[in-house]
Write a protein that holds these residues in place. Sequence first.
Motif, PDB file in Angstrom:
ATOM      1  N   VAL A  77       0.850  -1.203   0.000  1.00 28.63           N
ATOM      2  CA  VAL A  77       0.000   0.000   0.000  1.00 28.63           C
ATOM      3  C   VAL A  77       0.880   1.246   0.000  1.00 28.63           C
ATOM      4  O   VAL A  77       0.629   2.204  -0.738  1.00 28.63           O
ATOM      5  CB  VAL A  77      -0.974  -0.014   1.206  1.00 28.63           C
ATOM      6  CG1 VAL A  77      -1.629   1.338   1.397  1.00 28.63           C
ATOM      7  CG2 VAL A  77      -2.038  -1.094   1.023  1.00 28.63           C
ATOM      8  N   GLU A  78       1.937   1.241   0.806  1.00 27.43           N
ATOM      9  CA  GLU A  78       2.858   2.381   0.840  1.00 27.43           C
ATOM     10  C   GLU A  78       3.551   2.557  -0.509  1.00 27.43           C
ATOM     11  O   GLU A  78       3.699   3.683  -0.993  1.00 27.43           O
ATOM     12  CB  GLU A  78       3.891   2.201   1.952  1.00 27.43           C
ATOM     13  CG  GLU A  78       4.858   3.357   2.088  1.00 27.43           C
ATOM     14  CD  GLU A  78       4.203   4.690   2.419  1.00 27.43           C
ATOM     15  OE1 GLU A  78       4.745   5.735   1.986  1.00 27.43           O
ATOM     16  OE2 GLU A  78       3.160   4.706   3.107  1.00 27.43           O
ATOM     17  N   LYS A  81       1.137   4.226  -2.782  1.00 25.54           N
ATOM     18  CA  LYS A  81       1.008   5.660  -2.470  1.00 25.54           C
ATOM     19  C   LYS A  81       2.152   6.458  -3.082  1.00 25.54           C
ATOM     20  O   LYS A  81       1.961   7.581  -3.539  1.00 25.54           O
ATOM     21  CB  LYS A  81       0.999   5.880  -0.950  1.00 25.54           C
ATOM     22  CG  LYS A  81      -0.271   5.468  -0.267  1.00 25.54           C
ATOM     23  CD  LYS A  81      -0.141   5.681   1.243  1.00 25.54           C
ATOM     24  CE  LYS A  81      -1.370   5.205   1.975  1.00 25.54           C
ATOM     25  NZ  LYS A  81      -1.210   5.333   3.445  1.00 25.54           N
ATOM     26  N   GLY A 109      -2.486   3.986  -3.361  1.00 25.22           N
ATOM     27  CA  GLY A 109      -2.645   3.521  -1.989  1.00 25.22           C
ATOM     28  C   GLY A 109      -4.019   2.989  -1.642  1.00 25.22           C
ATOM     29  O   GLY A 109      -4.270   2.604  -0.506  1.00 25.22           O
TER      30      GLY A 109
END
Length: 149
Positions: A77-78, A81, A109
């Motif tokens: 997810v990071e 992002k 993200g």
Amino acid sequence: MQQSNHTRVDALKLSDEGFEQFVQMLRNKRSCGYFHTMEFARDVWGTKWNAYDQVIDLDAGELSFDTAWSCPMPLLVELSKRHPDAEITVRYADEDLGSNCGTVRLKAGETVSSEVAGRWDGMSEQEQQQWTAWARELKGWPENEEDDE
């Protein structure tokens, strides 16, 4: 379990080595917010160890790797992002074939789509067979291979 271990510790009864380890854990917590690296890894990466057995194919825009216990979703997810214009497709399966596997698409993200196996004991036999076959295909494990790892 970890919380109960922390509450049962009596610093006065520790060996010299155990006391020094305890003090180092307190220093770690003060300096970075975690008692030890495994606690950090589970929280930030979503798994207890770093990746291993990496295969990177830049031409195809693909990479694969193994981790312990689970897909490192917080890390992915990071990554998503940090690359908001890219859509990242994550296909994962662990050694417990069929119970911790699926496909998740991320963009900026956020989850765009998700198709993941449910809890093993909550799936029908047909769903268990479907997800087991899916995981075997992803891992490249033949159907007749015994899960003895």
